[in-house]
Design a protein around this motif. Structure first.
Motif, PDB file in Angstrom:
ATOM      1  N   LEU A 285      35.101  14.916  54.920  1.00  0.00           N
ATOM      2  CA  LEU A 285      35.892  15.635  53.917  1.00  0.00           C
ATOM      3  C   LEU A 285      36.479  16.918  54.495  1.00  0.00           C
ATOM      4  CD1 LEU A 285      33.527  15.198  50.840  1.00  0.00           C
ATOM      5  CD2 LEU A 285      35.861  14.326  50.988  1.00  0.00           C
ATOM      6  N   GLN A 286      35.651  17.661  55.237  1.00  0.00           N
ATOM      7  CA  GLN A 286      36.106  18.947  55.752  1.00  0.00           C
ATOM      8  C   GLN A 286      37.176  18.793  56.827  1.00  0.00           C
ATOM      9  OE1 GLN A 286      35.369  21.316  58.622  1.00  0.00           O
ATOM     10  NE2 GLN A 286      36.465  22.831  57.406  1.00  0.00           N
ATOM     11  N   PHE A 287      36.958  17.897  57.762  1.00  0.00           N
ATOM     12  CA  PHE A 287      37.919  17.720  58.840  1.00  0.00           C
ATOM     13  C   PHE A 287      39.232  17.109  58.362  1.00  0.00           C
ATOM     14  CE2 PHE A 287      34.343  18.376  61.723  1.00  0.00           C
ATOM     15  CZ  PHE A 287      34.952  19.089  62.750  1.00  0.00           C
ATOM     16  N   MET A 288      39.194  16.356  57.270  1.00  0.00           N
ATOM     17  CA  MET A 288      40.423  15.755  56.764  1.00  0.00           C
ATOM     18  C   MET A 288      41.173  16.677  55.810  1.00  0.00           C
ATOM     19  SD  MET A 288      40.383  13.224  58.597  1.00  0.00           S
ATOM     20  CE  MET A 288      42.004  12.704  58.073  1.00  0.00           C
ATOM     21  N   GLY A 289      40.635  17.875  55.550  1.00  0.00           N
ATOM     22  CA  GLY A 289      41.429  18.833  54.807  1.00  0.00           C
ATOM     23  C   GLY A 289      40.737  19.627  53.722  1.00  0.00           C
ATOM     24  N   VAL A 290      39.546  19.219  53.272  1.00  0.00           N
ATOM     25  CA  VAL A 290      38.860  19.972  52.217  1.00  0.00           C
ATOM     26  C   VAL A 290      38.330  21.274  52.824  1.00  0.00           C
ATOM     27  CG1 VAL A 290      37.070  19.944  50.455  1.00  0.00           C
ATOM     28  CG2 VAL A 290      38.219  17.814  51.093  1.00  0.00           C
ATOM     29  N   LYS A 291      38.715  22.384  52.256  1.00  0.00           N
ATOM     30  CA  LYS A 291      38.414  23.677  52.867  1.00  0.00           C
ATOM     31  C   LYS A 291      36.934  24.035  52.841  1.00  0.00           C
ATOM     32  CE  LYS A 291      42.901  25.400  51.306  1.00  0.00           C
ATOM     33  NZ  LYS A 291      43.573  26.330  50.375  1.00  0.00           N
ATOM     34  N   SER A 292      36.254  23.656  51.768  1.00  0.00           N
ATOM     35  CA  SER A 292      34.880  24.092  51.568  1.00  0.00           C
ATOM     36  C   SER A 292      34.061  22.909  51.046  1.00  0.00           C
ATOM     37  CB  SER A 292      34.860  25.246  50.558  1.00  0.00           C
ATOM     38  OG  SER A 292      33.572  25.762  50.390  1.00  0.00           O
ATOM     39  N   VAL A 293      32.963  22.573  51.738  1.00  0.00           N
ATOM     40  CA  VAL A 293      32.168  21.383  51.397  1.00  0.00           C
ATOM     41  C   VAL A 293      30.680  21.715  51.415  1.00  0.00           C
ATOM     42  CG1 VAL A 293      31.654  18.967  51.967  1.00  0.00           C
ATOM     43  CG2 VAL A 293      33.928  19.920  52.486  1.00  0.00           C
ATOM     44  N   ILE A 294      29.951  21.183  50.434  1.00  0.00           N
ATOM     45  CA  ILE A 294      28.491  21.295  50.394  1.00  0.00           C
ATOM     46  C   ILE A 294      27.899  19.896  50.493  1.00  0.00           C
ATOM     47  CG2 ILE A 294      26.498  21.895  48.953  1.00  0.00           C
ATOM     48  CD1 ILE A 294      28.161  24.195  47.813  1.00  0.00           C
ATOM     49  N   GLY A 295      26.886  19.755  51.341  1.00  0.00           N
ATOM     50  CA  GLY A 295      26.228  18.457  51.507  1.00  0.00           C
ATOM     51  C   GLY A 295      24.742  18.647  51.769  1.00  0.00           C
ATOM     52  N   THR A 296      24.050  17.555  52.094  1.00  0.00           N
ATOM     53  CA  THR A 296      22.607  17.590  52.322  1.00  0.00           C
ATOM     54  C   THR A 296      22.272  17.010  53.694  1.00  0.00           C
ATOM     55  OG1 THR A 296      22.388  15.436  51.233  1.00  0.00           O
ATOM     56  CG2 THR A 296      22.038  17.392  49.881  1.00  0.00           C
ATOM     57  N   LEU A 297      21.244  17.593  54.339  1.00  0.00           N
ATOM     58  CA  LEU A 297      20.853  17.165  55.681  1.00  0.00           C
ATOM     59  C   LEU A 297      19.880  15.985  55.672  1.00  0.00           C
ATOM     60  CD1 LEU A 297      20.365  20.639  57.388  1.00  0.00           C
ATOM     61  CD2 LEU A 297      22.189  18.993  57.810  1.00  0.00           C
ATOM     62  N   TRP A 298      19.189  15.768  54.567  1.00  0.00           N
ATOM     63  CA  TRP A 298      18.283  14.623  54.470  1.00  0.00           C
ATOM     64  C   TRP A 298      18.124  14.235  53.005  1.00  0.00           C
ATOM     65  CZ3 TRP A 298      16.626  19.270  56.841  1.00  0.00           C
ATOM     66  CH2 TRP A 298      15.790  20.091  56.094  1.00  0.00           C
TER      67      TRP A 298
END
Length: 474
Positions: free
Chosen positions: A403-416
């Motif tokens: 999401l971030q590399f394709m253009g979304v400026k700010s992203v929240i995700g989970t590591l596990w």
């Protein structure tokens, strides 16, 4: 040092050939960039060390970004170059399609050789066109690796801490916006770091990870890696400043990546916000049915209550309506996104990593092909959304990075993996903080997440259940 530098330059120059398939990257030396950077640091060349690390990281995303590069600026300045622009775009499209078709065990050697020959032929044409573009005024650096000055501009909102772990040494580089970078040699070895990472991953494989193991690993990382950096920052950065962590290690995952972007990150007049939730997905590709997520309906309803309506056009997609196609359409049509569902990282085929919907999945490859170049924010309230492929971690191939590399400026995700109830608590605490001024600004997402996680700590949620949430981007 000369050989390391030439090897890194070769890797960047030939990344399209090397990375035509993800499996090939797994056989590429994973420590090439960090070893080259480490030697540069030992020679006192901090600037070049940062450049080498940038060249050797996220090569897949660099390839994809190159194939999605727009030349509207060139065409607007010189309409006579329309044929050149069109040729670049057509070749980029063909190369991108070719790179997305994986080899399988059923692919014959003849077919593999034919496809590789076709790919290299397209690549030669593409490189020729790129060379022509670089001869034009104002485009001499078109698609060339960035210099340190370009990367330093990314630190305009706060320092970037680059962590380097190689067989030669473990180091930290603090990149500041105006001042010279600061180099710190850390008192930890690659072997010790690998042991900590191994303990952490083994612990995370258990259905209920051990609290003592997690805390012990984090305590050692804090003492040997993070604390020395924090102490140094006290003398050169204001309190409560934003910082970005960018680790380079064969298997270490922190909160990472920052893109040097100049687009306006403030709220636009028309805000379209989509909340997508799927509690009981269809999982035909697995033998085990995914468990129901009981908090999703409440999560989406409560988000709607917290958003600054009516300035936000809110759309909710749930239950049987949350299908793969509908979710993808929502993904494209809305610049602000919240997805709450099962997330799956597929280690052997990371581009198949996905978010589970009612009738199928939204894969990482689907995200890459979606037009989200002007999107503001996405919250992935799903397991393993920022986990990555452990065999090639510096490629950061996971849903949040996509999401971030394709253009979304700010992203929240989970590591596990994350428990349903804990995810709900984090989401509620986040949006209460994020929307407290009755406005939306994606640059405030990292700070809102920080406050949300701190709130859970006060509520007694164990550290290993709240530490997996990370922010990526601006």
């Amino acid at each position: 040092m000369y050989h390391f530098r030439k090897a890194a330059e070769f890797a960047h120059a030939n990344l399209f050939q090397v990375l035509s398939q993800h499996q090939t990257q797994k056989h590429f030396p994973p420590d090439l960039a960090v070893n080259a950077a480490s030697r540069a640091l030992h020679q006192g060349d901090t600037y070049h060390a940062v450049e080498l690390l940038k060249q050797g990281r996220a090569l897949h995303w660099t390839q994809i970004a190159h194939f999605h590069t727009s030349l509207e600026h060139l065409y607007s300045e010189d309409p006579s170059k329309e044929a050149l622009v069109r040729q670049f775009q057509n070749l980029s499209t063909l190369l991108n399609r070719h790179a997305e078709v994986p080899f399988t065990h059923d692919t014959s050697r003849i077919e593999m050789e034919a496809r590789e020959w076709h790919y290299r032929n397209l690549l030669r044409q593409w490189n020729k066109v790129v060379g022509e573009i670089r001869t034009l005024k104002g485009f001499s650096c078109f698609l060339l690796p960035p210099l340190f000055a370009d990367l330093q501009e990314a630190a305009c909102k706060g320092p970037i801490i680059v962590l380097v772990a190689s067989k030669f040494s473990c180091d930290a580089i603090i990149v500041l916006h105006v001042e010279s970078p600061i180099h710190l040699q850390l008192k930890i070895t690659l072997e010790e770091l690998n042991n900590l990472v191994s303990q952490h991953h083994k612990n995370n494989q258990h259905p209920e990870p051990g609290y003592k193991v997690f805390v012990e690993v984090m305590r050692k990382l804090w003492k040997r890696v993070i604390f020395p950096v924090v102490q140094q920052l006290k003398g050169c950065v204001a309190k409560h400043s934003r910082i970005w962590w960018c680790p380079h290690h064969s298997s270490l995952h922190f909160h990472y990546t920052v893109q040097a972007r100049t687009r306006n990150a403030k709220m636009t007049q028309e805000i379209t916000f989509a909340a997508i939730g799927q509690a009981t997905p269809d999982t035909p590709d697995t033998s085990v049915k995914a468990p129901a997520l009981y908090y999703i309906d409440c999560e989406l309803d409560d988000i709607e209550k917290l958003l600054p309506i009516p300035s936000v056009m809110f759309t909710k997609l749930m239950g049987s309506e949350a299908t793969r196609d509908q979710a993808l359409q929502m993904l494209v049509d809305n610049q602000w996104l919240h997805l709450s569902c099962h997330g799956v990282q597929v280690p052997e085929k990371p581009f198949d990593s996905h978010l589970a919907m009612a009738d199928g999945s939204v894969s990482l490859l689907d995200i890459i092909n979606a037009n989200i170049s002007s999107h503001e924010f996405a919250f992935l309230s799903a397991c393993e959304a920022a986990m990555g492929d452990l065999s090639t971690p510096d490629e950061v191939i996971h849903l949040a990075a996509g999401l971030q590399f394709m253009g979304v400026k700010s992203v929240i995700g989970t590591l596990w993996r994350v428990h349903d109830d804990v995810a709900y608590k984090v989401v509620m605490a986040f949006y209460k903080e994020f929307c407290k001024n009755r406005t939306l600004d994606c640059t405030m997402a990292a700070r809102a997440l920080h406050e949300a996680v701190a709130t859970l700590a006060k509520d007694g949620v164990p550290v290993q259940e709240r530490a997996m949430f990370v922010h990526i981007g601006i």
